[in-house]
Design an enzyme around this catalytic site. Sequence first.
Site, short mmCIF file in Angstrom:
data_model
loop_
_atom_site.label_atom_id
_atom_site.label_comp_id
_atom_site.label_asym_id
_atom_site.label_seq_id
_atom_site.Cartn_x
_atom_site.Cartn_y
_atom_site.Cartn_z
CB SER A 111 -0.84 -0.06 1.12
OG SER A 111 -2.01 0.84 1.02
CG ASP A 118 -6.75 -2.43 -4.19
OD1 ASP A 118 -7.52 -1.75 -3.13
OD2 ASP A 118 -5.56 -2.27 -3.99
CG HIS A 124 -5.77 -2.66 -0.17
ND1 HIS A 124 -5.03 -1.78 -1.13
CD2 HIS A 124 -5.11 -2.21 1.08
CE1 HIS A 124 -3.88 -1.11 -0.47
NE2 HIS A 124 -4.14 -1.34 0.75
#
Length: 1051
Positions: free
Chosen positions: A739, A813, A847
Amino acid sequence: MPCLHRFHSCFSLISLPPSFSLSAPRIPAPALVNLRHTSPLPLRSPMTSVTADATSRLLHVTAATASISFENSSGGPNGSSVPSCSSSDSHGGDGDFSSGYHLPPKEIRDIVDTPPMPVLSFSPCREKILFLKRPSFPPLSDLARPEEKLAGLRIDGNCNARSRMSFYTGIGIHSFLDDATLGPEKEVHGLPEGSKINFVTWSKDGNHLAFSIRTDEVSKCFVWVSNSTLLVCTIPSSRGSLPKKPLIPFGPKIQSNENQNVVQVRTFQDLLKDEYDKDLFDYYATTQLVLVSMDGTVKPIGPPAVYTSIDPSPDGKYLLVTSIHRPYSFIVPCGRFPKKVDLWSADGRFIKEICDLPLAEDIPIAFNSVRKGRRSINWRPDKPSTLYWVETQDGGDAKVEVSPRDIVYTQSAEFTNGEEPEVLHKLDLRYGGIFWCDDSLALVYESWYKTRRTRTWVISPGRKEVNPRIIFDRSSEDAYSDPGSPMMRRTQQGTYVIAKIRQQPEGSYILLNGSGATPEGNVPFLDLFDINTGNKERIWESDREKYYETVVALMSNYDNDELYIEQLKVLTSKESKTENTQYFIQSWPGQKRVQITNFPHPYPQLAELQKEMIRYNRKDGVQLTATLYLPPGYNPSKDGPLPCLVWSYPGEFKSKDAAGQVRGSPNEFAGIGPISPLLWLARGFAVLSGPTIPIVGEGDEEANDRYVEQLVSSAEAAVEEVIRRGVAHAKKIAVGGHSYGAFMTANLLAHAPHLFCCGIARSGAYNRTLTPFGFQNEDRTLWEATSTYVEMSPFMSANKIKKPLLLIHGEEDNNSGTLTMQSDRFFNALKGHGALCRLVILPYESHGYSARESIMHVLWETDRWLQKYCVDIPEKLTEFDTFKCESTKDTLSASGVAAIEAEEEDERFHAVRSLLWGVLKQRRCLYQWATLVTQKEITIGGDKTVKCWKPKRVDGCSTKDTSSWRRVTTKTLVYLRDHAVFQWSCMVGETERSDIDLGFIQCRHDASICCSKNIMGITWSHGFFRPVIRLLDYERPVWRHHLEMNDHYCE
């Protein structure tokens, strides 16, 4: 926000036999909404400003529910087959790895396949404990189930529930014996085969247990109303069939802002797209509430609606009912849809509307901005049926200066007509929550992000004559001053209030449970705190030498409102670097401790791993920390330096002092998740985990305005430290992150390629212009901080990334800002510049990654990349790093500047000049250009000055004016070039080297200060790039100096 939940079952825990079956009462079809569950074991406060850092041990303790999404789950195999996976321990060559799932090497698989530890849940009276059995990874087929993406939710239409939820597979029940040890396990059985258990909750008296069961059919959610009654969400019998999408649209999709409203929103995903989506959302989210008794009696209450929460009052007489309704939005998720809060009687009779809030598309993006109107509406836990809520006075806009900013109100549910709410407290910062105790005590929290200020007020809710006062006023970043959070006790109504402790004869105290941050690491504590005087007495503290211990929960039974210190009993956890977490019951007086768990070591093959919390300084003086892990049995003096994996995540701070504080403990157990970088300890890597990368913006300065500079400086300090210790090979250091850590990784390869040999970036965002209304902790828009957005975006520096970069991203995601498109476009930009890169898109993953096939393949990809580009670096990738200018007289001083005696200056000057002779090369230009310069002195620091030149293009010249060479100091030489037009090469002996980028220049126009062994580059500000001075050593490339030159621009 609707939380689409599950089916329930309930049974009695009175006189349970060793094993038993259970059956569910027959009730109508289930519903889809989130209900508020009474939590029997509050482990952490919701106020971030007063809570301790989360630690691995808390993953094994739960209060009530299990609704964690797959993305956050961890564990081992689930026994499902992996049909198209192949195992390969060889990573050499350029074989075809473009298709199919692969398995990582056995050393990694054996760790990842470790069965997960059970989750613990304690009964309200602390007489029983549940061991909730967790599965390992779900198969990919679970993620591949059809799902609808509506209003920020992902819905499994077959179950009429949220998709991708984690679950439990079994329940074991233990009773506490007289000596506080656990009795034999009683296993719950008789569940349908393949049942997925969620939302395990105790009744208020602890005599019954309720939980949901998910199968391939529909499911229900529920909340306890009393000890014998559940309020269950069901699908309305009148729902009808699934709406059909029209073959021909009703009309174009139109959004209008003809009223010229200012609407700025973050990059939300899975939003409604058209009128059909609105109908589909109503279809799945609409719920009929029913009361279900233990005898199977069912009673529908209220009309069908899109309910988002149902919260019974502590006395069970009322229901606080929250629902959302149209008009819906195409630009914000359902949490911002119009929201209605009503007060009902327990049998479903409407009493009063509390509020009806309009659509909230216009909440400002600035931190601490909130929704207009009443918010945080809850029941007071210390009263039978009293509501409290907060109302903003600044219109919800954090940029508006007003006092007070928030007002807390309270009102009894048993109000009379015309009765106005009572003002409980006024706040000048943003409301952060309340810990309630009784009419004499409550703690109110307020905070402000911009200044990191947080304050704690003591109020007396039932005594208006007592003035509120502040007991803590501190920076939320200052971990060392954190006083801890109050311990909570459970009331007979099933709510939680601050625990009061009496110590004879001194008086009444509260318990503060803190993480105990110190310069040596966290040392958790338990303090007796006198609210009236502010005096503290430490009654328990973690071991400092070997173990890391925490207080998890209060285990004492309360007969009265106060507990004597001699009756105190707490649940603690204990672990060390090599011993996994175990739980203990600790009792006063004498702090007698009884161990209640004996979990086996999850990965004995790494039981003797070496762990050390290391400290080092950034060149601007900020102290940094990291956790260094080394393989079992490794000896630096005998085994030499190892390949090293650096894994981190940047953070923003308002002060250097706070940024340099130590967080975490050197004695914590090394928990290894399914895609943890620590897995590569089994492959012989050194792992530098979580090196702090503080991005500091003091005063009015915004931290991100110097993001790249501080990022590289922090990374440089970390790399220098592991090399200095002799544990990491200077040319075999890889960097990675997930991330925002992936964003960091790409930036480091672009701006500090001399530090790392390769990178792994998972689920990142690389082009900040695609998140124009803020990202992470940046609350300025792209148009307010254009240069910051562009300079921070590694996408804009794709042409500078020359080291191998592995990009991994989930195809689905749904995290705000990290669209899968971010990796797609970044890969194309890298490929368009010939970069060595690889993009892996994981089908059905979000994610985080959850399916066994996906996790194993991610590990295989990562291991292959590290083995190929870190362990066995191709020669062509090391050619630049291994080059150094020939010089037999240079030696490095501590500062990295070549130490040359004064008497050698003139001779040195001519020697360097002969080695770095510029050769002009035309780059397909219609004209040849030459560089004319003007001289200016710039102070670096202290009494050091650099004479540099401002380049200017002049048409018609075809040769370089060598008179522009000037001696800058006694040790360096200026070398100018125009990178936008010319590719300069240098002469090494008699050999022309055109592949050497002198000084790792980052901008189009620059001046480089060079010497034979060390190259310092002055990078001129151009466009959106910030100028810096950098010094590096070819043998051990490191950044040395930074210099801002905001007043210099290329013409």
